[in-house]
Scaffold this active site. Structure first.
Site, PDB file in Angstrom:
ATOM      1  N   ASP A   1       0.843  -1.201   0.000  1.00  0.00           N
ATOM      2  CA  ASP A   1       0.000   0.000   0.000  1.00  0.00           C
ATOM      3  C   ASP A   1       0.879   1.252   0.000  1.00  0.00           C
ATOM      4  OD1 ASP A   1       0.883  -0.209   2.585  1.00  0.00           O
ATOM      5  OD2 ASP A   1      -1.095  -0.036   3.525  1.00  0.00           O
ATOM      6  N   SER A   2       2.215   1.054  -0.038  1.00  0.00           N
ATOM      7  CA  SER A   2       3.126   2.171  -0.289  1.00  0.00           C
ATOM      8  C   SER A   2       2.859   2.737  -1.686  1.00  0.00           C
ATOM      9  CB  SER A   2       4.586   1.726  -0.151  1.00  0.00           C
ATOM     10  OG  SER A   2       4.824   0.538  -0.877  1.00  0.00           O
TER      11      SER A   2
ATOM     12  N   LYS B   1      -1.482  -9.284   2.921  1.00  0.00           N
ATOM     13  CA  LYS B   1      -0.711  -8.850   4.104  1.00  0.00           C
ATOM     14  C   LYS B   1      -1.566  -7.899   4.925  1.00  0.00           C
ATOM     15  CE  LYS B   1       3.117  -6.029   3.857  1.00  0.00           C
ATOM     16  NZ  LYS B   1       2.729  -4.824   4.630  1.00  0.00           N
TER      17      LYS B   1
ATOM     18  N   GLU C   1      -1.557  -5.480   8.666  1.00  0.00           N
ATOM     19  CA  GLU C   1      -0.730  -4.884   9.713  1.00  0.00           C
ATOM     20  C   GLU C   1      -1.393  -5.057  11.076  1.00  0.00           C
ATOM     21  OE1 GLU C   1       0.116  -0.773   8.839  1.00  0.00           O
ATOM     22  OE2 GLU C   1       1.005  -1.251   6.897  1.00  0.00           O
TER      23      GLU C   1
ATOM     24  N   GLU D   1       9.058  -4.357  10.560  1.00  0.00           N
ATOM     25  CA  GLU D   1       9.544  -3.086  10.005  1.00  0.00           C
ATOM     26  C   GLU D   1      10.144  -2.193  11.081  1.00  0.00           C
ATOM     27  OE1 GLU D   1       6.811  -1.132   7.361  1.00  0.00           O
ATOM     28  OE2 GLU D   1       8.045   0.678   7.233  1.00  0.00           O
TER      29      GLU D   1
END
Ligand code: KIV
Length: 271
Positions: A51-52, A120, A122, A189
């Site tokens: 989603d970057s 993915k 978070e 991260e």
């Protein structure tokens, strides 16, 4: 007869075997067909449709605005290029937090409409209900702990996470919980290298780091950062393998010059 190369598709099981063998996992982001094709031809193990894309492709300052439809568009473009790499797509902010039924519907839409291999998410304990519901539908999940950019407004900053004992212990607990739930791997991260190595040792599933040191099972970077297309973003963990922004600008300047001076097209470049 010419030898045709047999392509072995990377699966979550292969990643697990790589961990057991101590073979490191390579992962980068891609959001479009052309870049994904190059990464796949270079034999990268995992492509993340991150989603970057919200920052890199759309120019937003955070990952929050990108929508489910936009992520499906990016993921579908990537999938048309890839025959070897495992492709994972980020579930965007707002599509899985707080409501596990909506989480499952979002994950199903991603899988059906883009054809990717996994999603993915978070977070740890707070999203475990969504994780379990998605996994129960047979959709593989890669977890993501440490700095979780979708929670930027909670943290208020992108500094290194889990430097104090309390946050570090919560991260280790969350990692165990995600493994127990059935996630096939976890991205860590921007956390201390020691903590990255500890989680990697304690867990059986592959741990992929971005700013989590070299004691993890693999590394991921944002493609546009490591190629030097993005210019302002320079965290300590980022190694730039190229300075593409300068090369692109140089080529564009040369083209402008050629057009203005009628040096392009020449005799051989016209009909
Ligand atoms: O969206 C993304 O690119 C990511 C990586 C930073 C791991 O989540």
């Amino acid at each position: 007869m010419a030898n045709k190369k047999i392509i072995t598709k990377v699966t979550t099981h292969i990643l697990q075997e790589m961990k057991l063998k101590g073979e490191k996992i390579s992962m980068l982001t891609a959001y479009d067909y052309s870049m994904a094709r190059l990464l796949d031809e270079a034999e990268l193990d995992v492509i993340l449709v991150g989603d970057s894309a919200s920052n890199v492709m759309a120019g937003y300052t955070t990952t929050l605005p990108i929508t489910l439809n936009e992520m499906i568009y990016h993921a579908s473009s990537v999938m048309r290029a890839v025959s070897r790499a495992l492709v994972v797509v980020d579930m965007p902010f707002g599509t899985y937090q707080g409501n596990s039924k909506e989480a499952l519907n979002s994950a199903i839409r991603i899988m059906k409409e883009s054809g990717v291999d996994a999603v993915k998410l978070e977070g740890g304990k707070e999203i475990v209900e969504s994780v379990e519901r998605i996994l129960s539908a047979g959709i593989p999940i890669l977890g993501h702990l440490g700095l979780t950019p979708q929670s930027i407004h909670k943290f208020g900053t992108y500094i290194v996470r889990a430097t104090d004992e309390k946050e570090a212990e919560k991260l280790v607990e969350d990692a165990h919980l995600l493994e127990k739930s059935g996630c096939f791997g976890i991205v860590l991260e921007k956390i201390p290298a020691k903590l990255g190595a500890r989680v990697t040792k304690e867990l059986k599933i592959p741990i992929i780091g971005i700013g989590a040191g070299n004691g993890v099972d693999g590394q991921v970077l944002v493609l546009h950062d490591m190629l030097g297309i993005t210019q302002k973003f320079s965290p300590r963990f980022l190694r730039r393998y190229h300075n593409l922004s300068e090369e692109i600008k140089g080529s564009v300047r040369a083209y402008i010059e050629d057009v203005k001076s009628v040096n392009f097209p020449n005799e051989r470049e016209q009909y």
